[in-house]
Design a protein around this motif. Structure first.
Motif, PDB file in Angstrom:
ATOM      1  N   THR A  66       0.842  -1.205   0.000  1.00 27.52           N
ATOM      2  CA  THR A  66       0.000   0.000   0.000  1.00 27.52           C
ATOM      3  C   THR A  66       0.869   1.245   0.000  1.00 27.52           C
ATOM      4  O   THR A  66       0.666   2.170  -0.791  1.00 27.52           O
ATOM      5  CB  THR A  66      -0.897  -0.020   1.251  1.00 27.52           C
ATOM      6  N   ASN A  67       1.818   1.327   0.987  1.00 27.73           N
ATOM      7  CA  ASN A  67       2.643   2.530   1.115  1.00 27.73           C
ATOM      8  C   ASN A  67       3.418   2.805  -0.162  1.00 27.73           C
ATOM      9  O   ASN A  67       3.571   3.954  -0.586  1.00 27.73           O
ATOM     10  CB  ASN A  67       3.619   2.369   2.299  1.00 27.73           C
TER      11      ASN A  67
ATOM     12  N   LEU B 200       0.961   3.918  -2.978  1.00 28.73           N
ATOM     13  CA  LEU B 200       0.273   5.182  -2.796  1.00 28.73           C
ATOM     14  C   LEU B 200       1.252   6.287  -2.419  1.00 28.73           C
ATOM     15  O   LEU B 200       0.870   7.329  -1.833  1.00 28.73           O
ATOM     16  CB  LEU B 200      -0.836   5.030  -1.759  1.00 28.73           C
TER      17      LEU B 200
ATOM     18  N   VAL C 241      -6.872  -1.458  -0.912  1.00 32.33           N
ATOM     19  CA  VAL C 241      -7.220  -0.419   0.075  1.00 32.33           C
ATOM     20  C   VAL C 241      -8.728  -0.091   0.119  1.00 32.33           C
ATOM     21  O   VAL C 241      -9.140   0.911   0.691  1.00 32.33           O
ATOM     22  CB  VAL C 241      -6.440   0.889  -0.173  1.00 32.33           C
TER      23      VAL C 241
ATOM     24  N   LYS D  62     -10.698   1.121  -2.189  1.00 35.36           N
ATOM     25  CA  LYS D  62     -11.050   2.382  -2.822  1.00 35.36           C
ATOM     26  C   LYS D  62     -11.327   2.129  -4.288  1.00 35.36           C
ATOM     27  O   LYS D  62     -10.788   1.209  -4.886  1.00 35.36           O
ATOM     28  CB  LYS D  62      -9.888   3.398  -2.742  1.00 35.36           C
TER      29      LYS D  62
ATOM     30  N   ILE E 212      -8.824   7.028  -5.817  1.00 33.64           N
ATOM     31  CA  ILE E 212      -7.391   6.938  -5.958  1.00 33.64           C
ATOM     32  C   ILE E 212      -6.883   8.108  -6.792  1.00 33.64           C
ATOM     33  O   ILE E 212      -5.903   8.766  -6.453  1.00 33.64           O
ATOM     34  CB  ILE E 212      -7.017   5.583  -6.610  1.00 33.64           C
TER      35      ILE E 212
ATOM     36  N   TYR F 155      -6.994  11.227  -4.751  1.00 32.02           N
ATOM     37  CA  TYR F 155      -5.878  11.219  -3.824  1.00 32.02           C
ATOM     38  C   TYR F 155      -4.623  11.719  -4.522  1.00 32.02           C
ATOM     39  O   TYR F 155      -3.933  12.623  -4.044  1.00 32.02           O
ATOM     40  CB  TYR F 155      -5.695   9.792  -3.268  1.00 32.02           C
TER      41      TYR F 155
ATOM     42  N   VAL G 295      -4.170  13.185   4.062  1.00 30.36           N
ATOM     43  CA  VAL G 295      -3.399  12.808   2.866  1.00 30.36           C
ATOM     44  C   VAL G 295      -1.980  13.358   2.948  1.00 30.36           C
ATOM     45  O   VAL G 295      -0.994  12.661   2.679  1.00 30.36           O
ATOM     46  CB  VAL G 295      -4.127  13.326   1.605  1.00 30.36           C
TER      47      VAL G 295
ATOM     48  N   PHE H 188      -0.121  11.422   5.403  1.00 37.02           N
ATOM     49  CA  PHE H 188       0.145  10.081   4.890  1.00 37.02           C
ATOM     50  C   PHE H 188       1.309  10.130   3.902  1.00 37.02           C
ATOM     51  O   PHE H 188       2.223   9.307   3.953  1.00 37.02           O
ATOM     52  CB  PHE H 188      -1.154   9.542   4.232  1.00 37.02           C
TER      53      PHE H 188
ATOM     54  N   PHE I  33      -6.136   5.207   4.083  1.00 38.86           N
ATOM     55  CA  PHE I  33      -6.390   3.867   3.560  1.00 38.86           C
ATOM     56  C   PHE I  33      -6.563   2.844   4.639  1.00 38.86           C
ATOM     57  O   PHE I  33      -6.984   1.747   4.367  1.00 38.86           O
ATOM     58  CB  PHE I  33      -5.233   3.478   2.620  1.00 38.86           C
ATOM     59  N   LYS I  34      -6.236   3.285   5.876  1.00 36.36           N
ATOM     60  CA  LYS I  34      -6.403   2.303   6.943  1.00 36.36           C
ATOM     61  C   LYS I  34      -6.895   3.045   8.160  1.00 36.36           C
ATOM     62  O   LYS I  34      -6.149   3.766   8.814  1.00 36.36           O
ATOM     63  CB  LYS I  34      -5.040   1.653   7.246  1.00 36.36           C
TER      64      LYS I  34
END
Lengths: 141, 805
Positions: free
Chosen positions: A42-43, A46, A78, A80, A85, A88, B65, B68, B124-125
């Motif tokens: 994920t990290n 994203l 995630v 979404k 996305i 974001y 965001v 993050f 996301f979490k």
């Protein structure tokens, strides 16, 4: 009617995730990565960080925007949709601190990029994976 | 009418209501503004926090965001954006301990308020906290705005209140003050006495002001009518006052008002002149007692009595003037109810003198100036053991009635005056003189207590009274009888003493008929006993009449020419069980005095009739004569009773004869004459008894139709010895014969008298010679005896005389 259909599809998708996990994240074996957690995937994808715990840089490769696999990947990773996305990424792109993953033209393209770049990571159709690639992440059942 | 007074503005209703409203609004407004301010502040605070929270909501996802992605640029953008809000003082976005972005407003002063924090999670979490955003509010700005708001609200409130006050003032002025002012002005111009009601302000007919005006009109009406009544009352009162003032000033009676001690509150002129008080005022207040009352203390008593009883009191009081003159005033006081008294004073001197004169006259004999019987009894009404001894002398003039009859009352009065003068000459100054009847005098001789001492005085008095009285050219000689009694031994009180003296007097009078007596008597017990005896005899007589002790005896009346019995006189006998025979001369007057004579007369008539009838049945053809006294005629023995008795016993009228005395004829002649005529008309014979002893007026014989005359026995008794009596008897017989009357000679006791009577031609005789009065049972034998005796005597009679009979 359309709404009803969409709802039906959504329900089916949620009810059958195991059947939907038809993708895996693969890396170049030269990169030395054998396994990634879901958070790490994920990290990396994203834009939180692109460096691995081993110190290696990770370069995520994305599928084309209209790819069904891409939608399935973000939904299952995630939870979404693609619009979220995209929203974001639009905020982050605006500041210029990071950028979205590089987009491959197709599955094959993505695998090609991994073969060429040991830092690259890509999610691909499970069926296309062969021994040239290391599967570092597969979403759990 | 007073000019309208303007109400000062600060006392007016408008000002007062405004002041009240303002005060209330200021108080309420102040309170409410405090509350509002507090409310606004609280709400402003809350709202500011809310707004800040909403701000954070807006930037939350972007900030998360930024954290993050570790994007400082983006975080800065967010911070800068937030700081654009004036309420935000400082914003910090941190990722864990690292501050990602931070910005704050310059020129700040921190209110002591905590910042608004928001925890930021991974986009996301959701479970993963990745940082936070902290926001400090710009409280100065917030509070300033809140202040502005509350100030504005207050301003609005105040302006609303101002509007309310102005509106209230206007309405009060229009709705309340103006009509009141109008009414007040009208009232000032209004004259309720001349009538007319106050107009109700327009549009206020149904409001309180309308009612108030109506009430004022009602009240005014009542006040005006009350005022009129009051005025009328005052007018009447003034008239009455004037009237009474006139009465007061010009009354002939004295009028005064005084308190209980006689202090005068007011008085009229008559009062001053009646009481001889000086007109000049010596001291104030004047006192009732100042006048010259002879009994001033009693006058004050009268006032006290009046005050105590609260009832009118009155009495007569003697007033003495300075020059020794006197006046009787009648003082009448009545309580006024307030402790004072109103009194009237009237001059009653004339009445008082008349009363005193009348009182004196009532006890005085006008002729002699002596006391009369009333005066005597009054003066000695309270004789008791403490009274010093005195003698009571009762004087009766003998023959005074003759003087009056013969010479007239003026001469009689002259004699009485001279008698009084002589009596006065013999008494002492403290002796008491009274004339108790026509020729009766009573003297009270003070201090006399012994017969021996008094006898010479009485004797001298008697001698003096029996001397000649010279009246004009006439000389009058009268006698006097005197009875004397002593107090206390002869009587304890005046009536008893008078009785004792009268007994003595009667005794003296009876004695005076005999020669050689003194003409006066002292009372002694003997006299009392005689009276007692007479009184007992009266009682006995009453019993005798009722118990039949009286009986009849019959004395034959003989026809002298034939020797036969012509009739019998019924005579009453009383055989007293204790005292024996009592003479009719004693008990007949007694019976007349006590009123028994009627009953006795009827008994006698009844007995006579009964026996006459019996004898007639036995063959004795004769009459029975019955004595009738003057007091029986006519009512005790009316002719109808006599006739009824005859009828009941079946007797002819001539069987009963009635004997009367001259005394009968001396009373009311007409009545006696009618009574006699009535009986004679029925056939009864009337005998005139005791002829010759009384006045023996021949005119009686002529005037009254009689049948028989009975010559009194005193003439017959003395006939033999005294030639004059013989002549008299002869004259009576002759005269009776010429008048056609029969003659009965009473008291024939011996043969000589009988012979003489026969010689004179006397037809009938009665007496002991023939027989005493005998009881009825013995009558037949007596008749037989007389017939036998008279038969022997008969040859002496002339044959022709026999034939006549």
């Amino acid at each position: 009617m359309k709404t009803a259909h969409a709802l039906l599809i959504l329900l089916l998708a949620a009810a059958w995730p195991a059947a939907a996990a038809d993708w895996v994240v693969v890396a170049n074996p030269k990169a030395g990565i054998t396994r990634l957690s879901q958070d790490e995937v994920t990290n990396i994808y994203l834009g939180r960080y692109r460096r691995l715990a081993s110190g290696a840089t990770a370069e995520p490769i994305d599928q084309p925007a209209d790819s069904a696999l891409k939608a399935r990947f973000y939904r299952q990773l995630v939870d979404k949709n693609l619009a979220e996305i995209n929203a974001y990424w639009s905020r982050l792109v605006f500041s210029g601190k990071t950028r979205p993953p590089r987009i491959a033209g197709s599955n094959e393209d993505a695998l090609q990029i991994v073969l060429l770049h040991p830092d690259a990571l890509a999610y691909v159709d499970k069926a296309r994976v062969d021994s040239r690639f290391v599967v570092v992440f597969e979403i759990a059942e | 009418m007073a000019s309208p007074q303007l109400t000062p503005w600060f006392k007016g209703i408008v000002f007062r209501s405004l002041a009240a409203v303002t005060l209330i609004t200021v108080l309420l407004g102040g309170l409410s503004s405090l509350v509002i301010r507090e409310q606004v502040a609280t709400r402003g605070h809350g709202e500011a926090l809310q707004r800040l929270s909403e701000l954070l909501d807006a930037v939350e996802s972007t900030a998360s965001v930024a954290i993050f992605a570790n994007d400082e640029q983006l975080a800065r953008e967010v911070v800068q954006g937030l700081l654009r809000n004036s309420e935000v003082q400082r914003v910090t976005i941190s990722a864990g301990p690292t501050v990602l972005a931070r910005a704050e407003r310059s020129a700040t002063q921190f209110a002591n308020q905590p910042p608004v924090d928001r925890v930021l999670r991974s986009p996301f979490k959701k479970a993963e906290v990745i940082g936070g955003i902290s926001l400090d509010a710009n409280w100065d700005a917030i509070y300033k705005r809140v202040d502005d708001n509350s100030r504005y609200a207050l301003l609005m409130l105040l302006s609303q209140l101002l509007l309310v006050i102005v509106g209230t003032a206007g309405m009060v002025f229009l709705v309340v003050v103006r009509p009141i002012k109008a009414t007040s002005d009208r009232m000032h111009r209004h004259d309720p006495v001349n009538g007319g009601a106050l107009a109700i302000p327009e549009g206020h007919a149904g409001t309180e002001i309308g009612r108030l005006v109506g009430d004022i009109n009602d009240l005014t009406g009542r006040l005006v009518s009350t005022l009129n009544q009051e005025r009328e009352l005052r007018r009447q009162h003034e008239i009455a006052q004037r009237k009474y003032q006139n009465l007061f000033d010009h009354a002939s009676s004295g009028i005064f008002v005084a308190d209980i001690d006689g202090r005068l509150a007011s008085f009229n002129p008559a009062f001053i002149s009646l009481t001889w008080l000086s007109r000049t005022v010596a001291e104030e207040p004047r006192r009732l007692i100042e006048a010259g009352w002879s009994e001033g203390a009693q006058l004050i008593d009268l006032l006290h009595r009046c005050a105590q009883t609260q009832l009118p009191c009155a009495d007569d009081f003697l007033l003495r003037g300075r020059r020794g003159d006197e006046r009787w005033l009648h003082v009448a006081v009545m309580p006024l109810g307030d402790g004072s008294m109103q009194g009237t004073i009237t001059d009653v001197t004339t009445r008082k003198r008349e009363e005193m004169t009348a009182r004196r006259l009532a006890v005085t004999d006008p002729l002699t100036g002596f006391f009369n019987r009333q005066g005597l009894l009054q003066a000695f009404s309270t004789v008791d053991a403490d009274t010093p001894p005195f003698a009571i002398v009762m004087i009766d003039l003998d023959g005074f009635k003759l003087v009056n009859d013969a010479m007239g009352f003026p001469v009689g009065d002259q004699v009485l005056l001279k008698v009084a003068k002589r009596i006065r000459a013999t008494v002492q100054p403290d002796d008491y003189l009274a004339r108790t009847g026509g020729d009766d005098f009573v003297l009270i001789l003070a201090g006399a207590d012994a017969r021996e001492a008094l006898a010479p005085r009485i004797e001298a008095m008697h001698a003096l009274l029996c001397e000649h009285y010279a009246v004009g050219r006439e000389s009058v000689l009268i006698g006097a009888s005197i009875g004397v009694a002593f107090f206390p031994q002869d009587g304890a009180d005046m009536p008893q003493l008078l009785r004792s003296a009268e007994l003595a007097l009667n005794s003296a009078r009876e004695a005076s008929r005999s020669v050689g007596t003194t003409g006066y008597r002292f009372f002694d017990q003997q006299l009392q006993m005689v009276v007692e005896h007479r009184r007992r005899l009266e009682d006995d007589l009453r019993l005798a009449v009722n118990g039949g002790e009286l009986c009849l005896a019959f004395q034959p009346i003989i026809d002298l020419r034939t020797g036969c019995m012509a009739g019998a006189e019924a005579l009453l006998r009383w055989q007293h069980p204790a005292r024996g025979f009592i003479s009719p001369e004693i008990f007949i007057p007694l019976a007349e005095r006590v009123g028994l004579i009627g009953e006795i007369g009827r008994q006698v008539l009844e007995g006579a009739c009964m026996h006459a009838a019996a004898w007639r049945r036995d063959g004795f053809e004769m009459y029975v004569s019955v004595n009738v006294s003057a007091s029986q005629i006519p009512d005790d023995l009316p002719p109808a009773v006599v006739l009824d008795a005859l009828r009941r016993h079946d007797l002819p009228p001539h069987a009963i004869a009635i004997e009367i005395t001259e005394g009968v004829l001396m009373n009311d002649i007409d009545i006696a004459q009618r009574w006699i005529e009535e009986l004679r008309a029925c056939g009864l014979c009337i005998f005139l008894d005791d002829f010759g002893t009384g006045y023996s007026s021949l005119s009686y014989l002529k005037r009254f139709a009689m049948d028989t005359v009975k010559i009194d026995k005193s003439f017959i008794m003395d006939m033999s010895a005294d030639n004059s009596d013989r002549t008299l008897v002869e004259a009576i017989i002759t005269m009776a014969g010429s008048l056609g009357l029969k003659v009965v000679a009473e008291g024939v006791e011996d043969a000589g008298q009988l012979a003489l009577l026969r010689e004179m031609g006397c037809a009938y005789g009665q007496g002991y010679l023939f027989s005493r009065a005998v009881a009825a049972v013995d009558f037949a034998s007596t008749v037989a005896r007389i017939s036998a005796e008279m038969a022997i005597d008969l040859p002496n009679l002339l044959p022709d005389e026999l034939e006549i009979v």
